[in-house]
Scaffold this active site. Structure first.
Site, PDB file in Angstrom:
ATOM      1  N   SER A   1     -49.865 -37.516  -6.740  1.00 39.02           N
ATOM      2  CA  SER A   1     -51.569 -37.941  -6.060  1.00 39.02           C
ATOM      3  C   SER A   1     -50.312 -38.366  -4.394  1.00 39.02           C
ATOM      4  O   SER A   1     -50.894 -39.476  -4.504  1.00 39.02           O
ATOM      5  CB  SER A   1     -51.259 -38.885  -7.413  1.00 39.02           C
ATOM      6  OG  SER A   1     -50.089 -39.815  -7.943  1.00 39.02           O
ATOM      7  N   GLY A   2     -49.861 -37.768  -3.944  1.00 41.26           N
ATOM      8  CA  GLY A   2     -49.134 -38.995  -3.160  1.00 41.26           C
ATOM      9  C   GLY A   2     -50.670 -38.561  -1.489  1.00 41.26           C
ATOM     10  O   GLY A   2     -51.993 -38.322  -2.583  1.00 41.26           O
ATOM     11  N   ASN A   3     -49.795 -38.442  -0.677  1.00 41.95           N
ATOM     12  CA  ASN A   3     -51.384 -38.399   0.408  1.00 41.95           C
ATOM     13  C   ASN A   3     -52.011 -36.891   0.712  1.00 41.95           C
ATOM     14  O   ASN A   3     -53.154 -37.116   0.240  1.00 41.95           O
ATOM     15  CB  ASN A   3     -50.389 -38.452   2.161  1.00 41.95           C
ATOM     16  CG  ASN A   3     -51.269 -38.759   2.863  1.00 41.95           C
ATOM     17  OD1 ASN A   3     -51.261 -37.804   3.972  1.00 41.95           O
ATOM     18  ND2 ASN A   3     -51.967 -39.512   3.021  1.00 41.95           N
TER      19      ASN A   3
ATOM     20  N   PHE B   1     -38.845 -33.030  -5.771  1.00 38.93           N
ATOM     21  CA  PHE B   1     -38.987 -33.479  -7.511  1.00 38.93           C
ATOM     22  C   PHE B   1     -39.815 -32.344  -8.437  1.00 38.93           C
ATOM     23  O   PHE B   1     -39.895 -32.019  -9.432  1.00 38.93           O
ATOM     24  CB  PHE B   1     -40.629 -34.446  -7.634  1.00 38.93           C
ATOM     25  CG  PHE B   1     -40.120 -35.800  -6.993  1.00 38.93           C
ATOM     26  CD1 PHE B   1     -38.300 -35.843  -6.784  1.00 38.93           C
ATOM     27  CD2 PHE B   1     -40.167 -36.423  -5.556  1.00 38.93           C
ATOM     28  CE1 PHE B   1     -37.972 -37.500  -5.991  1.00 38.93           C
ATOM     29  CE2 PHE B   1     -40.760 -37.166  -5.153  1.00 38.93           C
ATOM     30  CZ  PHE B   1     -39.094 -37.950  -5.480  1.00 38.93           C
TER      31      PHE B   1
ATOM     32  N   LYS C   1     -44.794 -27.363   0.961  1.00 41.17           N
ATOM     33  CA  LYS C   1     -43.358 -26.849   1.877  1.00 41.17           C
ATOM     34  C   LYS C   1     -42.302 -27.353   0.988  1.00 41.17           C
ATOM     35  O   LYS C   1     -41.618 -28.492   2.100  1.00 41.17           O
ATOM     36  CB  LYS C   1     -44.174 -28.163   3.213  1.00 41.17           C
ATOM     37  CG  LYS C   1     -45.952 -27.622   3.160  1.00 41.17           C
ATOM     38  CD  LYS C   1     -46.984 -27.749   4.768  1.00 41.17           C
ATOM     39  CE  LYS C   1     -47.977 -27.733   4.633  1.00 41.17           C
ATOM     40  NZ  LYS C   1     -48.720 -27.672   5.062  1.00 41.17           N
TER      41      LYS C   1
ATOM     42  N   LYS D   1     -41.523 -24.500   9.119  1.00 39.97           N
ATOM     43  CA  LYS D   1     -42.429 -25.899  10.661  1.00 39.97           C
ATOM     44  C   LYS D   1     -41.756 -27.204  10.365  1.00 39.97           C
ATOM     45  O   LYS D   1     -42.175 -28.187  11.197  1.00 39.97           O
ATOM     46  CB  LYS D   1     -44.231 -25.751  10.559  1.00 39.97           C
ATOM     47  CG  LYS D   1     -44.588 -25.855   9.699  1.00 39.97           C
ATOM     48  CD  LYS D   1     -45.269 -27.297   9.672  1.00 39.97           C
ATOM     49  CE  LYS D   1     -45.599 -27.804   8.459  1.00 39.97           C
ATOM     50  NZ  LYS D   1     -45.416 -29.430   8.247  1.00 39.97           N
TER      51      LYS D   1
ATOM     52  N   ARG E   1     -45.610 -36.673   9.958  1.00 40.34           N
ATOM     53  CA  ARG E   1     -44.902 -37.742   9.594  1.00 40.34           C
ATOM     54  C   ARG E   1     -43.081 -36.738   9.881  1.00 40.34           C
ATOM     55  O   ARG E   1     -42.870 -38.427  10.566  1.00 40.34           O
ATOM     56  CB  ARG E   1     -44.958 -37.921   8.268  1.00 40.34           C
ATOM     57  CG  ARG E   1     -46.267 -38.232   8.155  1.00 40.34           C
ATOM     58  CD  ARG E   1     -45.987 -37.940   5.612  1.00 40.34           C
ATOM     59  NE  ARG E   1     -46.228 -36.910   5.657  1.00 40.34           N
ATOM     60  CZ  ARG E   1     -46.052 -36.158   4.199  1.00 40.34           C
ATOM     61  NH1 ARG E   1     -47.022 -37.345   3.636  1.00 40.34           N
ATOM     62  NH2 ARG E   1     -46.250 -35.336   3.810  1.00 40.34           N
ATOM     63  N   ASN E   2     -42.633 -35.759   9.851  1.00 39.89           N
ATOM     64  CA  ASN E   2     -41.687 -35.582  10.659  1.00 39.89           C
ATOM     65  C   ASN E   2     -41.612 -35.600  11.902  1.00 39.89           C
ATOM     66  O   ASN E   2     -40.212 -36.319  12.214  1.00 39.89           O
ATOM     67  CB  ASN E   2     -41.524 -33.872  10.343  1.00 39.89           C
ATOM     68  CG  ASN E   2     -41.358 -33.796   8.102  1.00 39.89           C
ATOM     69  OD1 ASN E   2     -40.158 -33.876   8.001  1.00 39.89           O
ATOM     70  ND2 ASN E   2     -42.767 -33.251   8.028  1.00 39.89           N
TER      71      ASN E   2
HETATM   72  P1  NAD Z   1     -46.448 -37.804  -0.250  1.00 42.06           P
HETATM   73  O1  NAD Z   1     -44.962 -37.894   0.754  1.00 42.06           O
HETATM   74  O2  NAD Z   1     -47.466 -38.987   0.688  1.00 42.06           O
HETATM   75  O3  NAD Z   1     -45.789 -39.236  -0.706  1.00 42.06           O
HETATM   76  C1  NAD Z   1     -44.937 -39.008  -2.234  1.00 42.06           C
HETATM   77  C2  NAD Z   1     -44.992 -39.098  -3.406  1.00 42.06           C
HETATM   78  O4  NAD Z   1     -44.260 -38.422  -4.381  1.00 42.06           O
HETATM   79  C3  NAD Z   1     -46.223 -40.225  -4.215  1.00 42.06           C
HETATM   80  O5  NAD Z   1     -46.662 -39.475  -4.879  1.00 42.06           O
HETATM   81  C4  NAD Z   1     -45.076 -40.447  -5.106  1.00 42.06           C
HETATM   82  O6  NAD Z   1     -45.707 -41.050  -6.120  1.00 42.06           O
HETATM   83  C5  NAD Z   1     -44.246 -39.385  -5.852  1.00 42.06           C
HETATM   84  N1  NAD Z   1     -42.597 -39.528  -6.644  1.00 42.06           N
HETATM   85  C6  NAD Z   1     -41.899 -40.435  -6.004  1.00 42.06           C
HETATM   86  N2  NAD Z   1     -40.970 -40.501  -6.593  1.00 42.06           N
HETATM   87  C7  NAD Z   1     -41.263 -39.293  -7.364  1.00 42.06           C
HETATM   88  C8  NAD Z   1     -40.116 -38.749  -8.752  1.00 42.06           C
HETATM   89  N3  NAD Z   1     -39.341 -39.241  -8.751  1.00 42.06           N
HETATM   90  N4  NAD Z   1     -40.891 -37.907  -9.283  1.00 42.06           N
HETATM   91  C9  NAD Z   1     -41.580 -36.947  -9.137  1.00 42.06           C
HETATM   92  N5  NAD Z   1     -42.882 -37.182  -7.958  1.00 42.06           N
HETATM   93  C10 NAD Z   1     -42.028 -39.104  -6.769  1.00 42.06           C
HETATM   94  O7  NAD Z   1     -46.744 -36.030  -0.481  1.00 42.06           O
HETATM   95  P2  NAD Z   1     -48.005 -36.026  -0.072  1.00 42.06           P
HETATM   96  O8  NAD Z   1     -48.128 -35.234   0.966  1.00 42.06           O
HETATM   97  O9  NAD Z   1     -48.433 -35.140  -0.951  1.00 42.06           O
HETATM   98  O10 NAD Z   1     -46.540 -34.352   0.146  1.00 42.06           O
HETATM   99  C11 NAD Z   1     -46.068 -33.174  -1.520  1.00 42.06           C
HETATM  100  C12 NAD Z   1     -46.298 -31.830  -0.485  1.00 42.06           C
HETATM  101  O11 NAD Z   1     -47.768 -31.850  -0.093  1.00 42.06           O
HETATM  102  C13 NAD Z   1     -45.325 -32.459   0.593  1.00 42.06           C
HETATM  103  O12 NAD Z   1     -44.257 -30.570   0.688  1.00 42.06           O
HETATM  104  C14 NAD Z   1     -45.098 -32.297   1.678  1.00 42.06           C
HETATM  105  O13 NAD Z   1     -45.371 -31.602   2.446  1.00 42.06           O
HETATM  106  C15 NAD Z   1     -47.299 -31.581   1.317  1.00 42.06           C
HETATM  107  N6  NAD Z   1     -47.807 -31.290   2.684  1.00 42.06           N
HETATM  108  C16 NAD Z   1     -48.741 -33.044   3.210  1.00 42.06           C
HETATM  109  C17 NAD Z   1     -49.316 -32.896   3.952  1.00 42.06           C
HETATM  110  C18 NAD Z   1     -49.795 -34.355   4.264  1.00 42.06           C
HETATM  111  O14 NAD Z   1     -50.285 -34.309   5.116  1.00 42.06           O
HETATM  112  N7  NAD Z   1     -49.404 -35.811   3.669  1.00 42.06           N
HETATM  113  C19 NAD Z   1     -49.942 -32.222   4.081  1.00 42.06           C
HETATM  114  C20 NAD Z   1     -49.778 -30.385   3.932  1.00 42.06           C
HETATM  115  C21 NAD Z   1     -49.107 -30.789   2.950  1.00 42.06           C
HETATM  116  P1  13P Z   2     -45.901 -33.823   8.082  1.00 44.72           P
HETATM  117  O1  13P Z   2     -45.067 -34.259   6.344  1.00 44.72           O
HETATM  118  O2  13P Z   2     -44.737 -33.998   8.687  1.00 44.72           O
HETATM  119  O3  13P Z   2     -46.471 -35.412   7.772  1.00 44.72           O
HETATM  120  O4  13P Z   2     -47.233 -32.485   8.061  1.00 44.72           O
HETATM  121  C1  13P Z   2     -48.215 -32.870   7.137  1.00 44.72           C
HETATM  122  C2  13P Z   2     -48.115 -31.528   7.344  1.00 44.72           C
HETATM  123  O5  13P Z   2     -47.800 -30.480   6.453  1.00 44.72           O
HETATM  124  C3  13P Z   2     -49.321 -30.987   8.055  1.00 44.72           C
HETATM  125  O6  13P Z   2     -49.720 -28.764   7.602  1.00 44.72           O
END
Ligand code: NAD
Ligand code: 13P
Length: 352
Positions: A11-13, A98, A121, A206, A270-271
């Site tokens: 339940s992150g972003n 995680f 990812k 990427k 974000r990266n």
């Molecule tokens: P995030 O980076 O927004 O949030 C971090 C999450 O990790 C939070 O939910 C937090 O509660 C949790 N967390 C922290 N410590 C923890 C622990 N010890 N155990 C379990 N959970 C813990 O997360 P996100 O953006 O949902 O990213 C998840 C995946 O999705 C990543 O692999 C990311 O690359 C991928 N992704 C993200 C985006 C984006 O735009 N945010 C887009 C596409 C793919």
């Molecule tokens: P970032 O984690 O660098 O924000 O990338 C998000 C992503 O995977 C977009 O598809």
């Protein structure tokens, strides 16, 4: 099959946005139960409230996706076992570091016949070699696991701006199509590709190239340099993927998961943002410090993925073939200065 019940693990972003997207479909489609359970890694907010309680009261994740209603059929649950109870479609979307711990807790707790999809990812490196996250999930839990990757910056999908994604699957197209149905909306177009490793490696690698692009921005170099870094990065992504898995297809790199995700992440991810700050500080402040300060709980995947890929490269003696992927790691750990990201004229590998 009677009806499908969906649980989202994370339940992150992106986890919050994916839950919102899915819930908008389950509310409409008769083959799915309306309710979407979203597992929350519990934390206490500065107000003293629990995050999961706040999500259920406000219908909003005030920490990871403020200002966006999730849909009243999204139910936050801090208990992993109860979140997946009776679910036969499991969506994994946590930072990759995680997922192994989470899967271990889920062993023996899943509904028989459950299917999974990973939106994560990243990769793990084991003694036996590299292991993609979908394989880790599939092997630990004994279930089938597809992947969904694409040019998907979560905050943009949250406000329903048009984008595309790619589902990677192995053999079972019917299952892949069911996942596509769950995710597709008029503003989120999903296609399927029978190349699970290719799709997942695109999404994973990427993030390393996005670090390189951010360094270029932080060094105040222009568009040509950034485009060159993206091109070199894309070429290394393809070569590395094919060396690891000869089945990987060229076409996959032209899907949303490939070149499109590379572009969006190098422009707006974000990266990229944290790497820019790293270069502006001349590498004097660590990525961990900048991540904590700039992302407030969200996690970077590129830095750890660069380390994981570097381990594979050194172990297999491939380092010289991948100057960009190797250099990003060496910059991240302070072994090379940020300016080395543009020193390629000495060594340009010739991939056949
Ligand atoms: P995030 O980076 O927004 O949030 C971090 C999450 O990790 C939070 O939910 C937090 O509660 C949790 N967390 C922290 N410590 C923890 C622990 N010890 N155990 C379990 N959970 C813990 O997360 P996100 O953006 O949902 O990213 C998840 C995946 O999705 C990543 O692999 C990311 O690359 C991928 N992704 C993200 C985006 C984006 O735009 N945010 C887009 C596409 C793919
Ligand atoms: P970032 O984690 O660098 O924000 O990338 C998000 C992503 O995977 C977009 O598809």
């Amino acid at each position: 099959h009677a009806k499908y019940r969906v649980a989202v693990i994370g339940s992150g972003n992106w986890g919050s946005v994916a839950s919102r997207l899915i819930a908008s479909n389950t509310a409409k489609l008769p083959s799915f139960y309306d309710e979407v359970r979203m597992w929350v890694f519990e934390e206490i907010l500065p107000t003293g409230r629990k995050l999961s309680e706040s999500i259920n009261e406000q219908n909003e994740n005030c920490k990871y996706l403020p200002g966006i209603k999730l849909g009243t059929n999204v139910i936050a649950d801090p208990d992993l076992e109860s979140a997946v109870k009776d679910a036969n479609m499991l969506v994994f979307v946590t930072p990759h570091q995680f997922v192994e711990g989470i899967c271990k807790k889920l062993v023996g707790k899943l509904t028989p016949g459950a299917e999974a999809i990973s939106l994560i990812k990243g990769m793990e490196v084991k003694m036996e070699g590299p292991c993609m996250i979908s394989k880790l999930i599939a092997d630990t839990l004994g279930i089938n696991c597809c992947v969904l990757m694409g040019a998907n910056i979560a905050n943009e999908i949250a406000v329903e701006e048009f984008s595309e994604a790619t589902i990677g699957y192995r053999k079972d197209k019917e299952v892949a199509n069911r996942w596509a149905k769950l995710f597709t909306t008029p503003y989120f177009l999903v296609s399927v590709a029978e190349d699970i490793e290719g799709v997942e490696l695109c999404g994973t690698l990427k993030n390393i190239v996005a670090i390189a692009a951010g360094l270029v921005d932080g060094l105040d170099m222009g568009n040509n340099t950034k485009a060159a870094i993206m091109r070199i990065g894309l070429r290394e992504m393809r070569a590395f993927s094919k060396l690891l898995f000869p089945s990987v297809r060229d076409n996959t790199f032209f899907e949303s998961c490939g070149v499109a995700d590379l572009i969006t992440t190098c422009l707006g991810g974000r990266n990229r943002r944290v790497a820019e700050a790293f270069a502006r500080n001349g590498g004097k402040r660590s990525f961990d410090e900048l991540e904590a300060e700039m992302l407030r709980g969200q996690k970077l995947q590129g830095v750890s993925t660069a380390r994981e890929v570097y381990e594979v490269l050194t172990y297999r003696g491939w380092q010289e073939l991948f100057p960009l992927l190797s250099t990003v790691h060496e910059i991240c750990i302070g072994q090379l200065p940020p300016t080395s990201i543009v020193e390629y004229s000495e060594h340009t590998p010739n991939f056949s």
